[in-house]
Design an enzyme around this catalytic site. Structure first.
Site, short mmCIF file in Angstrom:
data_model
loop_
_atom_site.label_atom_id
_atom_site.label_comp_id
_atom_site.label_asym_id
_atom_site.label_seq_id
_atom_site.Cartn_x
_atom_site.Cartn_y
_atom_site.Cartn_z
N ASN A 1 -34.21 -12.40 -33.87
CA ASN A 1 -33.48 -13.63 -33.69
C ASN A 1 -34.14 -14.66 -32.64
O ASN A 1 -34.05 -15.72 -32.49
CB ASN A 1 -31.95 -13.23 -33.06
CG ASN A 1 -32.09 -12.25 -32.03
OD1 ASN A 1 -33.13 -11.71 -31.51
ND2 ASN A 1 -31.11 -12.22 -31.20
N GLU B 1 -32.13 -2.68 -25.61
CA GLU B 1 -31.22 -3.76 -25.87
C GLU B 1 -30.77 -3.87 -27.19
O GLU B 1 -31.51 -4.28 -28.14
CB GLU B 1 -32.22 -5.07 -25.57
CG GLU B 1 -32.85 -5.25 -24.23
CD GLU B 1 -31.66 -5.27 -22.98
OE1 GLU B 1 -30.73 -5.40 -23.17
OE2 GLU B 1 -32.29 -5.17 -21.94
N CYS C 1 -27.11 -11.52 -29.76
CA CYS C 1 -26.45 -10.22 -29.39
C CYS C 1 -25.43 -10.27 -28.75
O CYS C 1 -24.27 -9.28 -28.77
CB CYS C 1 -27.66 -9.26 -28.87
SG CYS C 1 -28.51 -9.78 -27.40
N GLU D 1 -33.47 -5.92 -18.67
CA GLU D 1 -34.75 -6.79 -18.77
C GLU D 1 -34.35 -7.80 -17.86
O GLU D 1 -33.23 -8.05 -17.47
CB GLU D 1 -34.68 -7.54 -20.12
CG GLU D 1 -35.11 -6.40 -21.29
CD GLU D 1 -35.75 -6.62 -22.51
OE1 GLU D 1 -34.92 -7.56 -23.25
OE2 GLU D 1 -36.88 -6.44 -22.79
#
Ligand code: NDP
Length: 700
Positions: A365, A462, A496, A674
């Protein structure tokens, strides 16, 4: 005559070109025949009837087709050819065996075929197939083609025997859905629900088969559609999902190339880690500058590969990658351990050291941004990284690799390998790779973690989400609507952290839904390269079908469609994977659209009465990636945020991710973080050093 039909009769017969006017006449007569079959059935469709409807003499019809049998056979052939053409068009967009199976389903049950007129003509033919040799031949060829396509694609996902029987079941169901729809006079099913039924059936069967095949940990996870990738020697066809055009063909990296990359990385990392943090920081700053300079070119490439609007990729994808590299470049010089006073006879200190060779595996994405988010902290800390982009979007990571080299990153410190899941597994199982950072689905996260366990690698995961966005009665409603739109429709919903469960207080729900409807309906969906386009294409035909299936389930389970809810096919959009931004109201917590991650432009609005209820329902999910709260009551905002089970939260905003703030999930949404200083922890290890300042007192 139905002008929507695209029947074509071949322009040659026995190798002899025919006159264009004659061809046009033949096509017209075939169309009229289909009209006639739909209206008066097989028996009523005579040469005289066709001649009357077409306004020509029966002799002219006989001139073209001989007799009634010849005419009907030509019409049946033309119908079957339309399905074959549709199938070929869809195959061009399909990048995986599962997508090809879907292409077959869609070609047979797509809205352009699945209507009363065409369906009644098919029904008329089917009734006669047993009695007419010509019709029997056409029907047999049509069936054989469908079955052999299905078998060959299914065989790439499941064992041959299972593929054989599943192909037969799918073919039978396609025929069955047609027949029932026709017999119910097209009341029982429409194209969308028919395809949703077949899609759910195929997914369920594949899931069952995956569960019964031991050792496939990823496929065993609920909701996962098994995706058996082609063999390593296969290549990757990179497609523009907005047009179906092929952008590139890349070779897949297998064991030998991954091993060579790891060896190169090990050697290069020794050089890179020996540089001071400040030196590494300077090189990374240059890389960030190059990214910014090439923003427009990179944005265009990202748009072509992902289908995202150029107005997004120019403003966000490249720039957020550059910001991330700048941020970690700045931190590189400050990496430090600590000094510990252990009294007059000793002291201790810790060294913050790189892990060595690490791997990043990306989702499709935000291809470039994900490559930057993973490589920037890894490189700043003195590691070497091997990065595998998602096979759907492999192009911009290669550009990033070139930029790092140009900026002065030693060769081998950042390398890209290409491939499907098996290439990812070569990384996750490699004994010399010390860490994996994955962005992907929950089921992939589980598989990666299980693989990483064999060599005790560190993992950062993630993963997916189904995040809540809570709007209280005192919220500034226009801001809440803006947040909900950003949190559902940016990147066509392929984000997400999206707040796809919009909980709204009962007293403001109607007003909020009306404002949502108006602003969503006004969104411009279109060519992603047009700067005015706000919503582009979804990543692939396979993914679009998943999104449409969930939309169909939302309707079937009683959600009220406020706006959107369908694929968009007008004009050039028909060549790509476009779905209208969709808002559902009157949703319940048990609906599939409220429970499953859709990863498309689909928002579900849910009503609540009390703060306690909103918090409990927001937390009633296995995911925990993100959450948002809209309220003007400061105390309530912080009280609610403290109770929400999510790794990343927003108050009076949504989906904004400054690099300074750590990003990541809790529960099934992931491990580790992250961005922010927190990411440094995940790319370094501590060494504790004890330093004696006095003689050793030994009792021996
Ligand atoms: P996938 O999980 O399908 O794939 C992610 C990557 O993992 C791909 O490169 C894929 O390869 C690879 N892969 C798949 N199986 C394995 C395996 N067994 N071992 C090693 N590597 C493997 O995710 P998608 O690409 O479909 O991305 C969408 C998902 O990503 C959504 O669930 C979304 O929520 C999540 N996501 C999470 C984000 C976050 O920060 N939390 C951000 C963005 C997305 P291949 O090339 O074959 O696909």
């Amino acid at each position: 005559m139905n002008s929507q039909s695209t029947i074509r009769d071949p322009a040659r017969r026995n190798g002899v070109p025919r006159d264009e006017a004659e061809d046009a006449r033949r096509v017209q007569l075939i169309e009229v025949t289909i009209d006639s079959l739909a209206a008066v059935g097989f028996v009523g469709t005579t040469l005289a009837e066709i001649a009357g409807r077409a306004g020509v003499s029966p002799g002219l019809v006989a001139h073209y087709f001989g007799d009634k049998d010849g005419l009907l056979e030509a019409a049946f052939r033309a119908l079957a050819r339309v399905v074959a053409v549709r199938m070929r068009e869809r195959f061009a967009l399909a990048r995986t065996p599962r997508a090809r199976v879907q292409a077959i389903i869609d070609a047979n049950l797509g809205p352009e075929n699945f209507d009363r007129r065409i369906g009644n003509a098919w029904l008329a033919f089917w009734g006669q197939v047993l009695h007419f040799e010509g019709l029997k031949r056409v029907q047999r060829a049509y069936q054989v083609r469908m079955l052999s396509n299905l078998r060959s694609d299914l065989r790439r996902m499941i064992p041959a025997e299972a593929a054989h029987s599943l192909a037969a079941m799918i073919a039978a169901m396609i025929d069955g859905v047609w027949l029932r729809a026709a017999l119910s006079e097209w009341q029982e099913a429409d194209s969308e629900s028919a395809r949703a039924l077949l899609t759910a059936f195929v997914d369920d069967r594949l899931l069952e088969l995956a569960r019964s095949s031991p050792g496939d940990a990823a496929a065993a996870a609920p909701g996962h559609v098994p995706r058996r990738a082609p063999a390593p020697e296969d290549s990757i066809r990179v497609i523009n999902p907005a047009t179906g055009a092929e952008l590139a063909v890349l070779p897949v990296d297998g064991q030998a190339r991954v091993n060579a990359a790891v060896e190169r990385a090990r050697a290069a990392q020794k050089v890179w880690r020996a540089m001071t943090g400040a030196e590494r920081g300077r090189v990374l700053q240059r890389a960030a500058r190059l990214l910014r300079e090439r923003n427009d070119v990179l944005a265009e490439l990202e748009t072509r590969n992902t289908g995202k609007p150029i107005q997004e990729t120019r403003a966000v994808d490249v720039i957020s990658g550059a910001e991330c590299i700048e941020y970690f470049a700045g931190l590189a010089a400050g990496l430090a351990g600590e000094h510990l006073d252990l009294g007059p006879k000793a002291f201790g200190y810790t060294r913050r050291e790189p892990l060595g060779v690490v791997a990043g595996i990306g989702a499709w994405n935000y291809p470039l941004q994900i490559a930057c988010w993973k490589s920037a902290p890894a490189l700043a800390c003195g590691n070497a990284m091997i990065f595998k982009p998602a096979e759907l979007t492999p192009l911009t990571a290669l550009k990033l690799s070139e930029i790092y080299r140009e900026a002065g990153v030693p060769e081998g410190v950042f390398q890209v390998v290409q491939g499907y899941a098996p290439t990812g597994q070569l990384l996750t199982r490699h004994p010399c790779i010390r860490k994996i950072s994955l962005t992907g689905e929950v089921s992939t996260g589980k598989a990666v973690m299980a693989d990483a366990a064999s060599t005790l690698k560190q993992v950062t995961l993630e993963l997916g989400g189904k995040s809540p966005l809570i709007v209280f009665e005192d919220a500034q409603l226009d801001n809440a609507v803006s947040g909900a739109l950003l949190g559902n429709f940016y990147s066509a919903g392929e984000v997400c952290s999206n707040g796809t469960r919009v909980f709204v207080h009962r007293s403001v729900r109607a007003e909020l839904v009306e404002r949502l409807r108006a602003r969503t309906a006004a969104m411009r969906v279109g060519d992603p390269l047009d700067p005015d386009t706000q919503v582009g294409a979804l990543i692939s035909a396979e993914h679009m079908q998943k999104v449409l299936t969930l939309i169909a389930r939302g309707r079937a389970q009683g959600a009220r469609l406020v706006t959107g809810g369908a694929r968009l096919t007008s004009g050039a959009l028909g060549r790509g994977c476009f779905v209208a931004p969709t808002v559902f109201d009157a949703c319940h917590d048990e609906m599939d659209i409220v429970r499953q991650e859709i990863f498309g432009p689909v928002m579900s609005v849910l009503e609540f009465d009390t703060e306690e209820e909103a918090v409990a329902r927001a937390n009633a999910t296995e995911f925990g990636l993100a959450a948002g709260v809209f309220t003007n009551d400061l105390t309530r905002a912080h009280r609610v945020i403290a109770q929400l089970e999510a790794g990343t939260c927003w108050i009076n905003h949504y989906n904004i991710t400054p690099v300074e703030l750590p990003f990541g999930g809790v529960k099934m949404s992931g491990l580790g973080r992250e961005n922010g200083r927190a990411a440094l922890e995940h790319y370094t290890q501590l060494k504790s050093v004890y330093v004696a300042m006095a003689d050793i007192e030994a009792p021996y």
